[in-house]
Design an enzyme around this catalytic site. Sequence first.
Site, PDB file in Angstrom:
ATOM      1  N   GLU A 137       0.866  -1.181   0.000  1.00 53.60           N
ATOM      2  CA  GLU A 137       0.000   0.000   0.000  1.00 53.60           C
ATOM      3  C   GLU A 137       0.899   1.226   0.000  1.00 53.60           C
ATOM      4  OE1 GLU A 137      -2.794   0.372   3.282  1.00 53.60           O
ATOM      5  OE2 GLU A 137      -3.543   2.244   2.425  1.00 53.60           O
ATOM      6  N   ARG A 165       5.548 -13.525   9.194  1.00 54.09           N
ATOM      7  CA  ARG A 165       6.127 -12.194   9.042  1.00 54.09           C
ATOM      8  C   ARG A 165       7.548 -12.202   9.556  1.00 54.09           C
ATOM      9  NH1 ARG A 165       2.473  -7.664   8.703  1.00 54.09           N
ATOM     10  NH2 ARG A 165       3.932  -6.088   9.439  1.00 54.09           N
ATOM     11  N   LYS A 170       4.732  -0.649   8.811  1.00 47.92           N
ATOM     12  CA  LYS A 170       4.729   0.732   8.326  1.00 47.92           C
ATOM     13  C   LYS A 170       4.072   1.695   9.282  1.00 47.92           C
ATOM     14  CE  LYS A 170       3.140  -0.128   4.392  1.00 47.92           C
ATOM     15  NZ  LYS A 170       2.494  -0.094   3.078  1.00 47.92           N
TER      16      LYS A 170
HETATM   17  P1  ATP Z   1       0.835  -1.672   7.818  1.00 52.64           P
HETATM   18  O1  ATP Z   1       1.430  -1.512   9.181  1.00 52.64           O
HETATM   19  O2  ATP Z   1       0.370  -0.366   7.230  1.00 52.64           O
HETATM   20  O3  ATP Z   1      -0.126  -2.815   7.657  1.00 52.64           O
HETATM   21  P2  ATP Z   1       2.790  -3.338   6.576  1.00 52.64           P
HETATM   22  O4  ATP Z   1       4.180  -3.134   7.069  1.00 52.64           O
HETATM   23  O5  ATP Z   1       2.040  -4.530   7.040  1.00 52.64           O
HETATM   24  O6  ATP Z   1       2.051  -1.998   6.892  1.00 52.64           O
HETATM   25  P3  ATP Z   1       1.666  -3.596   3.878  1.00 52.64           P
HETATM   26  O7  ATP Z   1       1.716  -2.572   2.807  1.00 52.64           O
HETATM   27  O8  ATP Z   1       0.392  -3.854   4.594  1.00 52.64           O
HETATM   28  O9  ATP Z   1       2.807  -3.268   4.989  1.00 52.64           O
HETATM   29  O10 ATP Z   1       2.237  -4.945   3.329  1.00 52.64           O
HETATM   30  C1  ATP Z   1       2.488  -5.260   1.973  1.00 52.64           C
HETATM   31  C2  ATP Z   1       2.860  -6.716   1.866  1.00 52.64           C
HETATM   32  O11 ATP Z   1       4.060  -6.970   2.587  1.00 52.64           O
HETATM   33  C3  ATP Z   1       1.809  -7.628   2.452  1.00 52.64           C
HETATM   34  O12 ATP Z   1       1.574  -8.668   1.533  1.00 52.64           O
HETATM   35  C4  ATP Z   1       2.388  -8.154   3.719  1.00 52.64           C
HETATM   36  O13 ATP Z   1       2.023  -9.501   3.889  1.00 52.64           O
HETATM   37  C5  ATP Z   1       3.893  -8.029   3.508  1.00 52.64           C
HETATM   38  N1  ATP Z   1       4.597  -7.691   4.754  1.00 52.64           N
HETATM   39  C6  ATP Z   1       4.465  -6.572   5.492  1.00 52.64           C
HETATM   40  N2  ATP Z   1       5.227  -6.610   6.580  1.00 52.64           N
HETATM   41  C7  ATP Z   1       5.900  -7.791   6.557  1.00 52.64           C
HETATM   42  C8  ATP Z   1       6.870  -8.431   7.414  1.00 52.64           C
HETATM   43  N3  ATP Z   1       7.290  -7.855   8.533  1.00 52.64           N
HETATM   44  N4  ATP Z   1       7.328  -9.642   7.053  1.00 52.64           N
HETATM   45  C9  ATP Z   1       6.890 -10.225   5.925  1.00 52.64           C
HETATM   46  N5  ATP Z   1       5.988  -9.685   5.082  1.00 52.64           N
HETATM   47  C10 ATP Z   1       5.501  -8.488   5.376  1.00 52.64           C
HETATM   48 MG    MG Z   2      -0.101  -4.794   6.805  1.00 51.26          MG
END
Ligand code: ATP
Ligand code: MG
Length: 584
Positions: free
Chosen positions: A40, A274, A284
């Site tokens: 996003e 994750r 994020k």
């Molecule tokens: P938010 O806190 O806004 O949810 P986020 O860090 O989870 O942010 P997204 O844009 O929601 O980021 O995630 C984009 C993609 O990256 C998703 O498919 C998510 O599964 C993956 N992703 C995000 N954070 C991780 C992480 N720490 N480890 C592995 N994959 C991740």
């Molecule tokens: Mg997320």
Amino acid sequence: MEKDANEGAEGVGSDFISEFIKEDLASGRADRVRTRFPPEPNGWLHIGHCKAFSISFTMADRFGGKCNLRLDDTNPEKEDYSYVEAIKRDIKWMGYDWEDREYYASDYFEFLYDTAVKIIKKGSAYVDDLSEAEMREYRGTAIADKGNITITPPGKNSPWRDRSIEENLDLFARMRAGEFPDGAKTLRAKIDMAHPNLVMRDPVMYRIRRETHYRVGDAWCIYPMYDFQHPLSDAKERITHSLCSLEFEIHRPLYDWFIREAEEYPSRQIEFARLSMTHTVLSKRWLLRLVKEGRVSGWDDPRMPTIAGLRRRGYTPEAIRNFVSRIGISKTDSMVDIAFLEFCLREDLNKRAARVMAVLNPLKLIIENWEDGAREELEAVNNPEDPSAGTRKIAFTRELWIERGDFEETPPPKYFRLFLGNAVRLRYAYVVTCTGFDKDAAGNIVAARCVYDPATKGGNAEGSAALEGRKVKGTIHWVSAQDAVPVEARLYDHLFNAERPMDLSPRADGSPGDFTDGLNPNSLEIAGGALGEPCLAQAKPGEYFQFERLGYFARDPDDGKDGRPVFNKTVGLRDTWAKIARKG
Ligand code: ATP
Ligand code: MG
């Protein structure tokens, strides 16, 4: 002979996702592999995203497929073009390429709207007038009873749940036309208000939100929810395997439900753990708070776990990719020690970084038996790990700078560096013996004095002086006072002292605390008066070095005080990971 799908492919080894895909291909359930990475655009990417996109790119590559980049931009409040640009730049820097497969969920708004209409026509969605709070109340919550078993009493149907299809179609069209204020109505999937999985209790598909979208402007006043838009965006792109992190697991039945109801391409969601890492946060929304509250200088602050922060700190894409592939893919969440990331980095830089000498906290060293004004060019090895990197000339002069910590008036036990009467080797140069030191009126030491032994010239490795008949226990680094250039060194420590910043401990006043409580107040120390070899003045942004005995440093894109080149300390020389691994 048929090639094993895991052979020769870069990155992760045999794992449950590869097995899953192999089975799909063997059974004909999938005839090709298409994955996607769906960030996003509401923040910059972090190392957790690196794990996610390297899995998606690697899986596609391994099975001869492709990976799309999709900006998942259906939340206009927080999204922006600057984030899109940052995301694209950082994925490219990591060495992955989506070529022309760049998609935007916001391009699917019309398709998503039509799909919602289709689902209404089937009698599987309805317009609801309940407020957000009422909806929450009707949905119910999970209750943990004494035995730690979670029970979820059934929710309650909305009084608007049985509207006719015609009425729903009419109301949904009027929602789009802007006839109702924000929050007055929603479109909901008609599933089951008693479903044990709360996600399945008539989830919202559309909400009314008058907010300008960074791409489509004010074309829409209704926006689709993630749970509805994501599976359909996947289906639209004919994604075979939608790989995402574990928090989406409970949403999978809904993912499947929407695709089934919409009768679209049967994409499948597979979840992996994750990435979580000690002494930092990897989400994020938390990183955004650090930026907004000014806890760091920006998304690319070298202490941030963002790709841009790591790059500025001096990380190489190779080291990050190597780290991601070595931690592997699993289905259970675990915490990776940040020392392991540093270990992967050190391993890479050790092979590649040119060695130079720099002094962070300088003290003058005067060679009393060296003629004033005389210069000698000495030869220094650029990289002992890489003979092809060659050698360079460094000037030896009567006055040098050494590290203040390498001289002691009253040496502690086992101190092998410079003190009155003791001899040390000056790296690449001579053995010197300390003959005295100067103090200013206030009693501060302002210079150390020594004599050099002309018979001990050279010697690149510690102890080599012994070969020449002089036993010295210490080797110290130095720069010529005539040639040295001023630089600013920024020394970093972990952003958080807390090993797990998200495990909050209550504050003294009884409040629950906040993850920022664990921030390290000393995560940045500036050595503003450092001095280094002349070549450092020409270093290009991003260029990395090993400052001998001090650690790896990379040139920051910006200049410091008085236009001095700034060097960010990337990582120290000491391998703390080996110690941790031995203990474990
Ligand atoms: P938010 O806190 O806004 O949810 P986020 O860090 O989870 O942010 P997204 O844009 O929601 O980021 O995630 C984009 C993609 O990256 C998703 O498919 C998510 O599964 C993956 N992703 C995000 N954070 C991780 C992480 N720490 N480890 C592995 N994959 C991740
Ligand atoms: Mg997320």
